[in-house]
Design a protein around this motif. Structure first.
Motif, PDB file in Angstrom:
ATOM      1  N   MET A  20       0.928  -1.113  -0.277  1.00 51.79           N
ATOM      2  CA  MET A  20       0.084  -0.175  -0.164  1.00 51.79           C
ATOM      3  C   MET A  20       0.979   1.329  -0.012  1.00 51.79           C
ATOM      4  SD  MET A  20      -2.986   1.030   2.506  1.00 51.79           S
ATOM      5  CE  MET A  20      -2.588   2.228   3.508  1.00 51.79           C
ATOM      6  N   ASP A  21       0.523   2.109  -0.787  1.00 55.13           N
ATOM      7  CA  ASP A  21       1.055   3.676  -0.958  1.00 55.13           C
ATOM      8  C   ASP A  21       1.193   3.929   0.698  1.00 55.13           C
ATOM      9  OD1 ASP A  21       2.426   5.906  -1.785  1.00 55.13           O
ATOM     10  OD2 ASP A  21       0.387   6.425  -2.686  1.00 55.13           O
ATOM     11  N   ASP A  22       2.162   4.988   0.909  1.00 58.56           N
ATOM     12  CA  ASP A  22       2.090   5.822   2.151  1.00 58.56           C
ATOM     13  C   ASP A  22       0.889   6.521   2.344  1.00 58.56           C
ATOM     14  OD1 ASP A  22       2.993   7.257   4.299  1.00 58.56           O
ATOM     15  OD2 ASP A  22       3.715   8.633   3.071  1.00 58.56           O
ATOM     16  N   PRO A  23       0.206   5.893   3.350  1.00 57.78           N
ATOM     17  CA  PRO A  23      -0.907   6.732   3.422  1.00 57.78           C
ATOM     18  C   PRO A  23      -1.154   8.074   3.681  1.00 57.78           C
ATOM     19  CG  PRO A  23      -0.684   5.074   5.359  1.00 57.78           C
ATOM     20  CD  PRO A  23       0.336   5.153   4.566  1.00 57.78           C
ATOM     21  N   ARG A  24       0.078   8.861   4.182  1.00 56.29           N
ATOM     22  CA  ARG A  24       0.089  10.293   4.424  1.00 56.29           C
ATOM     23  C   ARG A  24       0.108  10.808   3.021  1.00 56.29           C
ATOM     24  NH1 ARG A  24       0.542  14.083   7.960  1.00 56.29           N
ATOM     25  NH2 ARG A  24       0.975  12.668   9.720  1.00 56.29           N
ATOM     26  N   ALA A  25       0.909  10.305   2.267  1.00 53.99           N
ATOM     27  CA  ALA A  25       1.185  10.814   1.064  1.00 53.99           C
ATOM     28  C   ALA A  25      -0.035  10.833   0.036  1.00 53.99           C
ATOM     29  CB  ALA A  25       2.435   9.967  -0.013  1.00 53.99           C
ATOM     30  N   GLN A  26      -0.924   9.543   0.206  1.00 56.38           N
ATOM     31  CA  GLN A  26      -2.050   9.588  -0.498  1.00 56.38           C
ATOM     32  C   GLN A  26      -2.994  10.615  -0.095  1.00 56.38           C
ATOM     33  OE1 GLN A  26      -3.992   5.490   0.025  1.00 56.38           O
ATOM     34  NE2 GLN A  26      -5.514   5.864  -1.328  1.00 56.38           N
ATOM     35  N   LEU A  27      -3.203  10.649   1.178  1.00 53.41           N
ATOM     36  CA  LEU A  27      -4.289  11.595   1.546  1.00 53.41           C
ATOM     37  C   LEU A  27      -3.647  12.957   1.207  1.00 53.41           C
ATOM     38  CD1 LEU A  27      -4.619  10.116   5.179  1.00 53.41           C
ATOM     39  CD2 LEU A  27      -6.551  10.213   3.613  1.00 53.41           C
ATOM     40  N   TYR A  46      -4.456   5.551  12.371  1.00 52.65           N
ATOM     41  CA  TYR A  46      -5.266   5.572  10.957  1.00 52.65           C
ATOM     42  C   TYR A  46      -5.936   4.405  10.560  1.00 52.65           C
ATOM     43  CZ  TYR A  46      -5.658   6.029   5.860  1.00 52.65           C
ATOM     44  OH  TYR A  46      -6.067   5.914   4.673  1.00 52.65           O
ATOM     45  N   ALA A  47      -5.246   3.031  10.811  1.00 51.66           N
ATOM     46  CA  ALA A  47      -5.781   1.841  10.067  1.00 51.66           C
ATOM     47  C   ALA A  47      -6.491   1.157  11.351  1.00 51.66           C
ATOM     48  CB  ALA A  47      -4.687   1.095   9.682  1.00 51.66           C
ATOM     49  N   ARG A  82      -5.355  11.291  12.279  1.00 57.53           N
ATOM     50  CA  ARG A  82      -5.337   9.676  12.587  1.00 57.53           C
ATOM     51  C   ARG A  82      -4.055   9.108  12.322  1.00 57.53           C
ATOM     52  NH1 ARG A  82     -10.767   9.860  10.811  1.00 57.53           N
ATOM     53  NH2 ARG A  82     -10.114   8.388   8.904  1.00 57.53           N
ATOM     54  N   VAL A  83      -3.449   9.369  11.349  1.00 58.72           N
ATOM     55  CA  VAL A  83      -2.293   9.298  10.651  1.00 58.72           C
ATOM     56  C   VAL A  83      -1.277   9.581  11.448  1.00 58.72           C
ATOM     57  CG1 VAL A  83      -0.252   9.159   8.964  1.00 58.72           C
ATOM     58  CG2 VAL A  83      -2.590   8.818   8.096  1.00 58.72           C
ATOM     59  N   ALA A  84      -1.216  10.817  12.132  1.00 59.61           N
ATOM     60  CA  ALA A  84      -0.323  11.530  12.929  1.00 59.61           C
ATOM     61  C   ALA A  84      -0.319  10.894  14.343  1.00 59.61           C
ATOM     62  CB  ALA A  84      -0.612  12.748  13.009  1.00 59.61           C
TER      63      ALA A  84
END
Length: 113
Positions: free
Chosen positions: A1-8, A82-83, A76-78
């Protein structure tokens, strides 16, 4: 999976651009209605300026809600949650997060299982 922060962050930028475009379109419709003497409310040939304003306003509100959801997901990532499903505490699958990066619940909780 792509980095969630980058995707967001990419999704956030697209949403900001969409919101700016919708706001610009809304402003143009309002300006056009101010400058026109046409009685568009009774024109059987097309949509009314009021309808266009309403539609653009609704789309802008939707984009603003999306932006709020993206910002919440980034928070949530921070915090490292997040997951994690907000309802049951289990992990949200990578596939679900990839498809809908702003989700807060796992598929079981979302489907009411």
């Amino acid at each position: 999976m792509d980095d969630p922060r980058a995707q967001l962050e990419r999704e956030r930028q697209r949403t900001i651009e969409r919101l700016a475009s919708l706001t610009e379109d809304f402003d143009k419709v309002v300006a056009a209605s101010r400058d026109s003497n046409a009685d568009d409310e009774h024109d059987p040939e097309g949509s009314t300026i009021a309808f266009e304003r309403s539609q653009l306003g609704a789309l802008a509100e939707q984009a603003q809600r999306t932006l709020t959801e993206i910002d919440a997901a980034l928070a949530r990532v921070a915090t490292g949650t997040y997951a994690t499903c907000e309802r049951c505490g289990r992990s949200i699958s990578a596939e679900r997060l990839q498809a809908r990066p702003v989700v807060r619940t796992c598929i079981d909780c979302a489907s009411g299982r």
